[in-house]
Design a protein around this motif. Structure first.
Motif, PDB file in Angstrom:
ATOM      1  N   ARG A 114       0.838  -1.198   0.000  1.00  0.00           N
ATOM      2  CA  ARG A 114       0.000   0.000   0.000  1.00  0.00           C
ATOM      3  C   ARG A 114       0.871   1.245   0.000  1.00  0.00           C
ATOM      4  NH1 ARG A 114      -4.129  -0.341   3.965  1.00  0.00           N
ATOM      5  NH2 ARG A 114      -4.635   1.729   3.210  1.00  0.00           N
ATOM      6  N   PHE A 115       0.357   2.292  -0.653  1.00  0.00           N
ATOM      7  CA  PHE A 115       1.033   3.587  -0.616  1.00  0.00           C
ATOM      8  C   PHE A 115       0.081   4.613  -0.048  1.00  0.00           C
ATOM      9  CE2 PHE A 115       3.586   1.492  -3.949  1.00  0.00           C
ATOM     10  CZ  PHE A 115       4.817   1.612  -3.338  1.00  0.00           C
ATOM     11  N   PRO A 116       0.544   5.498   0.849  1.00  0.00           N
ATOM     12  CA  PRO A 116       1.911   5.519   1.338  1.00  0.00           C
ATOM     13  C   PRO A 116       2.219   4.278   2.176  1.00  0.00           C
ATOM     14  CG  PRO A 116       0.530   6.980   2.665  1.00  0.00           C
ATOM     15  CD  PRO A 116      -0.312   6.506   1.512  1.00  0.00           C
ATOM     16  N   ARG A 154       3.755   3.494   5.266  1.00  0.00           N
ATOM     17  CA  ARG A 154       4.081   4.333   6.433  1.00  0.00           C
ATOM     18  C   ARG A 154       5.193   3.747   7.295  1.00  0.00           C
ATOM     19  NH1 ARG A 154      -1.436   7.555   8.059  1.00  0.00           N
ATOM     20  NH2 ARG A 154      -2.638   7.103   6.179  1.00  0.00           N
ATOM     21  N   LEU A 193      -0.187  13.304   7.522  1.00  0.00           N
ATOM     22  CA  LEU A 193      -1.594  12.921   7.319  1.00  0.00           C
ATOM     23  C   LEU A 193      -2.372  12.952   8.632  1.00  0.00           C
ATOM     24  CD1 LEU A 193      -1.141   9.975   4.770  1.00  0.00           C
ATOM     25  CD2 LEU A 193      -2.201  12.199   4.301  1.00  0.00           C
ATOM     26  N   PHE A 203       5.738  11.723  -1.075  1.00  0.00           N
ATOM     27  CA  PHE A 203       4.878  10.598  -1.491  1.00  0.00           C
ATOM     28  C   PHE A 203       5.532   9.863  -2.663  1.00  0.00           C
ATOM     29  CE2 PHE A 203       1.060  12.665   0.564  1.00  0.00           C
ATOM     30  CZ  PHE A 203       0.534  11.543   1.177  1.00  0.00           C
ATOM     31  N   ARG A 228       7.374   5.921  -3.102  1.00  0.00           N
ATOM     32  CA  ARG A 228       7.196   4.871  -4.117  1.00  0.00           C
ATOM     33  C   ARG A 228       8.563   4.455  -4.666  1.00  0.00           C
ATOM     34  NH1 ARG A 228       2.376   7.631  -4.427  1.00  0.00           N
ATOM     35  NH2 ARG A 228       3.095   9.401  -5.648  1.00  0.00           N
ATOM     36  N   ARG A 231      -3.535   2.026  -3.786  1.00  0.00           N
ATOM     37  CA  ARG A 231      -3.110   3.387  -4.172  1.00  0.00           C
ATOM     38  C   ARG A 231      -1.699   3.382  -4.766  1.00  0.00           C
ATOM     39  NH1 ARG A 231      -6.578   7.322  -2.326  1.00  0.00           N
ATOM     40  NH2 ARG A 231      -7.582   7.063  -0.322  1.00  0.00           N
ATOM     41  N   SER A 246      -3.116   8.331  -7.128  1.00  0.00           N
ATOM     42  CA  SER A 246      -3.529   9.072  -5.929  1.00  0.00           C
ATOM     43  C   SER A 246      -2.609  10.267  -5.730  1.00  0.00           C
ATOM     44  CB  SER A 246      -3.459   8.192  -4.676  1.00  0.00           C
ATOM     45  OG  SER A 246      -4.604   7.381  -4.549  1.00  0.00           O
ATOM     46  N   GLY A 247      -1.326  10.057  -5.986  1.00  0.00           N
ATOM     47  CA  GLY A 247      -0.356  11.145  -5.835  1.00  0.00           C
ATOM     48  C   GLY A 247      -0.761  12.350  -6.668  1.00  0.00           C
ATOM     49  N   PHE A 301      -4.521  13.782  -5.641  1.00  0.00           N
ATOM     50  CA  PHE A 301      -4.652  14.514  -4.370  1.00  0.00           C
ATOM     51  C   PHE A 301      -3.918  15.851  -4.417  1.00  0.00           C
ATOM     52  CE2 PHE A 301      -6.946  12.160  -1.048  1.00  0.00           C
ATOM     53  CZ  PHE A 301      -7.272  11.023  -1.759  1.00  0.00           C
ATOM     54  N   TYR A 320      -7.232  15.614   4.352  1.00  0.00           N
ATOM     55  CA  TYR A 320      -7.901  15.300   3.072  1.00  0.00           C
ATOM     56  C   TYR A 320      -9.271  14.649   3.262  1.00  0.00           C
ATOM     57  CZ  TYR A 320      -3.068  15.639   1.209  1.00  0.00           C
ATOM     58  OH  TYR A 320      -1.788  16.038   0.897  1.00  0.00           O
TER      59      TYR A 320
HETATM   60  P1  2DT Z   1      -4.844   5.871   3.253  1.00  0.00           P
HETATM   61  O1  2DT Z   1      -3.587   5.368   3.910  1.00  0.00           O
HETATM   62  O2  2DT Z   1      -6.063   5.781   4.099  1.00  0.00           O
HETATM   63  O3  2DT Z   1      -5.035   5.291   1.856  1.00  0.00           O
HETATM   64  O4  2DT Z   1      -4.657   7.443   3.087  1.00  0.00           O
HETATM   65  N1  2DT Z   1      -2.163  10.275  -0.876  1.00  0.00           N
HETATM   66  C1  2DT Z   1      -1.790   9.010  -1.154  1.00  0.00           C
HETATM   67  C2  2DT Z   1      -1.540  11.377  -1.447  1.00  0.00           C
HETATM   68  O5  2DT Z   1      -1.889  12.526  -1.179  1.00  0.00           O
HETATM   69  N2  2DT Z   1      -0.510  11.158  -2.318  1.00  0.00           N
HETATM   70  C3  2DT Z   1      -0.099   9.896  -2.647  1.00  0.00           C
HETATM   71  O6  2DT Z   1       0.839   9.744  -3.440  1.00  0.00           O
HETATM   72  C4  2DT Z   1      -0.771   8.772  -2.041  1.00  0.00           C
HETATM   73  C5  2DT Z   1      -0.331   7.380  -2.363  1.00  0.00           C
HETATM   74  C6  2DT Z   1      -4.509   9.765  -0.172  1.00  0.00           C
HETATM   75  C7  2DT Z   1      -3.589   8.002   2.471  1.00  0.00           C
HETATM   76  C8  2DT Z   1      -3.904   9.437   2.095  1.00  0.00           C
HETATM   77  O7  2DT Z   1      -2.791   9.986   1.351  1.00  0.00           O
HETATM   78  C9  2DT Z   1      -3.236  10.494   0.097  1.00  0.00           C
HETATM   79  C10 2DT Z   1      -5.112   9.547   1.189  1.00  0.00           C
END
Ligand code: 2DT
Ligand code: ADP
Length: 212
Positions: free
Chosen positions: A41-43, A45, A57, A72, A76, A97, A101-102, A105, A151
């Motif tokens: 999963r990304f991010p 953590r 976050l 972010f 990756r 993600r 998503s990067g 968002f 977010y």
């Molecule tokens: P979750 O761990 O609940 O999925 O939330 N995001 C994610 C970005 O802004 N940029 C990115 O490159 C990625 C992969 C989406 C992660 C939060 O981070 C945002 C929701």
């Protein structure tokens, strides 16, 4: 003869569309039919960079918008060597993600264009399939309230959805839109079918480079 490579499968979608639920079920289903598979999963953590992102976050720290976007992306890139190794070993990666998503968002923030947002991720391993779990804001609300992370507000998520729609117009990426309003089992059946087809095709094609 070299073993056949695994496929890179990505699930994207707005908050509560069911990405995590479906990634887990898909990995289990693939393993049950003897296809090696792992979830990512990304991010992510758990890494040093991922911990900076996680604090951001969780609103425990503030980071300048360009800076967090690049973090972010770096999160990756730092995993690319291990992703490539696993794919070469024939392991299919199911990813919750990715770069989409990067771009979605950050470009939903004022003053950012989607082209700039895509740049740091150009050349990442290109997913063989990206499934976008489509769910209306009303249906998402029925699945529970937003959490407290950055977010997680309905206005921001609406702009993110629009940015995803823009990204999905790119024919260089193998997008499939999945109706995420169905039952967990029906969504899973749909996702599993697309994935098994993709695994068969990916075996005979080299891994691509994203947005290149
Ligand atoms: P979750 O761990 O609940 O999925 O939330 N995001 C994610 C970005 O802004 N940029 C990115 O490159 C990625 C992969 C989406 C992660 C939060 O981070 C945002 C929701
Ligand atoms: P995401 O990772 O996209 O944010 P989750 O997989 O965490 O979404 O699911 C969010 C919530 O919605 C969870 O409580 C989950 O059990 C529920 N859920 C997931 N898929 C469905 C579905 N198809 N129908 C009803 N509820 C679902």
């Amino acid at each position: 003869m070299a073993s056949k490579r695994g496929a890179l499968i990505v699930l994207e979608g707005v908050d509560r569309a069911g990405k995590t639920t479906q990634c887990k079920k898909l990995v289990q289903a693939l393993q049950q039919v003897g296809r090696p598979a792992e979830m990512m999963r990304f991010p992510d953590r758990t890494t040093t960079i991922g911990q900076l992102i996680s604090a951001y976050l969780e609103k425990k720290s503030d980071l300048e918008d360009h800076t967090v976007h690049l973090l972010f992306s770096a999160n990756r890139w730092e995993l690319v060597p291990s992703m490539k190794k696993k794919l070469e070993q024939g392991i299919t990666l199911v990813v919750d993600r990715y770069a989409f998503s990067g771009a979605a968002f950050t470009s939903a923030k004022p003053g950012f264009c989607i082209d700039w947002c895509k740049k740091p991720d150009v050349g990442l391993p290109k997913p063989d399939l990206v499934m976008f779990l489509q769910l209306s804001p009303v249906e998402a609300t029925l699945r529970g309230q937003f959490g407290n992370e950055r977010y997680e507000t309905s206005d921001f998520q609406k702009s993110v959805q629009q940015k995803f729609e823009q990204l999905m117009k790119d024919p260089s990426v193998n997008w499939k839109v999945i109706d995420a309003s169905q039952s967990i089992e029906d969504v899973h059946d749909n996702i599993r079918t697309h994935t098994l087809n993709t695994i068969n095709t990916a075996e005979n094609t080299p891994l691509g480079e994203l947005w290149k």
